[in-house]
Write a protein that holds these residues in place. Structure first.
Motif, PDB file in Angstrom:
ATOM      1  N   GLU A  19       0.827  -1.210   0.000  1.00 47.45           N
ATOM      2  CA  GLU A  19       0.000   0.000   0.000  1.00 47.45           C
ATOM      3  C   GLU A  19       0.861   1.261   0.000  1.00 47.45           C
ATOM      4  O   GLU A  19       0.527   2.236  -0.681  1.00 47.45           O
ATOM      5  CB  GLU A  19      -0.945   0.002   1.199  1.00 47.45           C
ATOM      6  CG  GLU A  19      -2.059  -1.020   1.086  1.00 47.45           C
ATOM      7  CD  GLU A  19      -2.917  -1.104   2.343  1.00 47.45           C
ATOM      8  OE1 GLU A  19      -4.105  -1.434   2.198  1.00 47.45           O
ATOM      9  OE2 GLU A  19      -2.403  -0.854   3.447  1.00 47.45           O
ATOM     10  N   GLU A  20       1.956   1.246   0.727  1.00 48.08           N
ATOM     11  CA  GLU A  20       2.868   2.395   0.703  1.00 48.08           C
ATOM     12  C   GLU A  20       3.458   2.587  -0.692  1.00 48.08           C
ATOM     13  O   GLU A  20       3.607   3.712  -1.159  1.00 48.08           O
ATOM     14  CB  GLU A  20       3.980   2.199   1.739  1.00 48.08           C
ATOM     15  CG  GLU A  20       3.484   2.317   3.168  1.00 48.08           C
ATOM     16  CD  GLU A  20       4.504   1.884   4.200  1.00 48.08           C
ATOM     17  OE1 GLU A  20       5.682   1.654   3.845  1.00 48.08           O
ATOM     18  OE2 GLU A  20       4.120   1.770   5.387  1.00 48.08           O
ATOM     19  N   LYS A  21       3.749   1.482  -1.362  1.00 48.52           N
ATOM     20  CA  LYS A  21       4.323   1.530  -2.706  1.00 48.52           C
ATOM     21  C   LYS A  21       3.366   2.176  -3.708  1.00 48.52           C
ATOM     22  O   LYS A  21       3.779   2.925  -4.574  1.00 48.52           O
ATOM     23  CB  LYS A  21       4.681   0.109  -3.145  1.00 48.52           C
ATOM     24  CG  LYS A  21       5.377   0.010  -4.473  1.00 48.52           C
ATOM     25  CD  LYS A  21       5.810  -1.408  -4.753  1.00 48.52           C
ATOM     26  CE  LYS A  21       6.992  -1.835  -3.957  1.00 48.52           C
ATOM     27  NZ  LYS A  21       8.249  -1.188  -4.274  1.00 48.52           N
ATOM     28  N   ILE A  22       2.074   1.867  -3.569  1.00 51.10           N
ATOM     29  CA  ILE A  22       1.098   2.405  -4.531  1.00 51.10           C
ATOM     30  C   ILE A  22       0.417   3.683  -4.029  1.00 51.10           C
ATOM     31  O   ILE A  22      -0.435   4.238  -4.716  1.00 51.10           O
ATOM     32  CB  ILE A  22       0.038   1.352  -4.931  1.00 51.10           C
ATOM     33  CG1 ILE A  22      -0.876   0.976  -3.763  1.00 51.10           C
ATOM     34  CG2 ILE A  22       0.703   0.124  -5.542  1.00 51.10           C
ATOM     35  CD1 ILE A  22      -2.097   0.169  -4.161  1.00 51.10           C
ATOM     36  N   ASN A  23       0.758   4.105  -2.825  1.00 57.07           N
ATOM     37  CA  ASN A  23       0.218   5.337  -2.263  1.00 57.07           C
ATOM     38  C   ASN A  23      -1.309   5.286  -2.092  1.00 57.07           C
ATOM     39  O   ASN A  23      -2.008   6.243  -2.402  1.00 57.07           O
ATOM     40  CB  ASN A  23       0.642   6.547  -3.118  1.00 57.07           C
ATOM     41  CG  ASN A  23       0.539   7.841  -2.360  1.00 57.07           C
ATOM     42  OD1 ASN A  23       0.596   7.856  -1.134  1.00 57.07           O
ATOM     43  ND2 ASN A  23       0.390   8.932  -3.086  1.00 57.07           N
ATOM     44  N   TYR A  24      -1.781   4.125  -1.622  1.00 57.93           N
ATOM     45  CA  TYR A  24      -3.212   3.952  -1.386  1.00 57.93           C
ATOM     46  C   TYR A  24      -3.390   2.928  -0.268  1.00 57.93           C
ATOM     47  O   TYR A  24      -2.736   1.884  -0.264  1.00 57.93           O
ATOM     48  CB  TYR A  24      -3.931   3.456  -2.650  1.00 57.93           C
ATOM     49  CG  TYR A  24      -5.420   3.284  -2.450  1.00 57.93           C
ATOM     50  CD1 TYR A  24      -6.274   4.370  -2.551  1.00 57.93           C
ATOM     51  CD2 TYR A  24      -5.956   2.047  -2.121  1.00 57.93           C
ATOM     52  CE1 TYR A  24      -7.641   4.225  -2.330  1.00 57.93           C
ATOM     53  CE2 TYR A  24      -7.308   1.884  -1.900  1.00 57.93           C
ATOM     54  CZ  TYR A  24      -8.152   2.977  -2.007  1.00 57.93           C
ATOM     55  OH  TYR A  24      -9.499   2.827  -1.779  1.00 57.93           O
ATOM     56  N   SER A  25      -4.289   3.217   0.656  1.00 57.95           N
ATOM     57  CA  SER A  25      -4.574   2.307   1.757  1.00 57.95           C
ATOM     58  C   SER A  25      -5.977   1.718   1.578  1.00 57.95           C
ATOM     59  O   SER A  25      -6.963   2.458   1.529  1.00 57.95           O
ATOM     60  CB  SER A  25      -4.479   3.061   3.088  1.00 57.95           C
ATOM     61  OG  SER A  25      -4.709   2.188   4.156  1.00 57.95           O
ATOM     62  N   PHE A  26      -6.057   0.423   1.489  1.00 55.07           N
ATOM     63  CA  PHE A  26      -7.332  -0.253   1.257  1.00 55.07           C
ATOM     64  C   PHE A  26      -8.171  -0.321   2.524  1.00 55.07           C
ATOM     65  O   PHE A  26      -7.663  -0.625   3.611  1.00 55.07           O
ATOM     66  CB  PHE A  26      -7.095  -1.687   0.754  1.00 55.07           C
ATOM     67  CG  PHE A  26      -6.800  -1.770  -0.708  1.00 55.07           C
ATOM     68  CD1 PHE A  26      -7.803  -2.052  -1.613  1.00 55.07           C
ATOM     69  CD2 PHE A  26      -5.519  -1.548  -1.179  1.00 55.07           C
ATOM     70  CE1 PHE A  26      -7.536  -2.115  -2.968  1.00 55.07           C
ATOM     71  CE2 PHE A  26      -5.237  -1.610  -2.524  1.00 55.07           C
ATOM     72  CZ  PHE A  26      -6.249  -1.895  -3.427  1.00 55.07           C
ATOM     73  N   ALA A  27      -9.444  -0.052   2.380  1.00 54.19           N
ATOM     74  CA  ALA A  27     -10.395  -0.265   3.465  1.00 54.19           C
ATOM     75  C   ALA A  27     -10.744  -1.754   3.535  1.00 54.19           C
ATOM     76  O   ALA A  27     -10.975  -2.295   4.607  1.00 54.19           O
ATOM     77  CB  ALA A  27     -11.657   0.565   3.240  1.00 54.19           C
TER      78      ALA A  27
END
Length: 151
Positions: free
Chosen positions: A19-27
């Motif tokens: 998630e840090e790599k893609i700059n998005y945190s999944f709910a």
């Protein structure tokens, strides 16, 4: 990494790094896990269904970016074909180290370019579903993965 060959799912820590790599945190981490699963006998289509969504979103974001930049139809088409091609998707996936997060099936020792391309589409599809079908988070992930309109 032997466990990776017998369908081991990424740990929560691995997902956080991803998630840090893609700059998005999944709910909903289940969507991310689905995006990282290649098809095999026990999971049916694996990430291919969610990749269908991602394929459309990738193209939509690129075409919209070209439109917003007042590019010609020909320029938009050319860039879209380049950026959304399986060759480019696979290249960017390997450049960004996505292969280390993909859950392979027992017979796979390496991630083939076609598998990487499908996984990249699936990642974008998973983001789209996770963020309640908003385009901007998808565009942001595409930027993080080197898939957005070239500057």
């Amino acid at each position: 990494m032997v466990g990776r060959y017998i369908f081991a799912l990424p740990s929560d820590e691995e997902l956080q790094v991803f998630e840090e790599k893609i700059n998005y945190s999944f709910a909903n981490n289940a969507l991310l896990r689905e995006a990282l699963q290649v098809p095999n006998g026990s999971n049916g289509d694996g990430n291919k269904k969610i990749a269908l969504i991602g394929d459309i979103i990738l193209d939509l974001v690129i075409v919209t970016s070209g439109y917003d930049k007042n590019k010609t139809r020909g320029e938009i088409s050319k860039i879209s074909q380049q950026r959304v091609s399986n060759v480019n998707l696979a290249k960017q996936g390997f450049v960004h180290g996505i292969d280390r997060f993909i859950v392979k099936n027992r017979s796979q020792f390496d991630i083939m370019p076609s598998v990487m391309a499908t996984t990249m589409e699936a990642i974008v599809g998973a983001v789209y579903l996770d963020c309640k079908q908003q385009i901007q988070p998808c565009a942001d992930v595409m930027t993080a993965l080197g898939l957005s309109w070239p500057e």
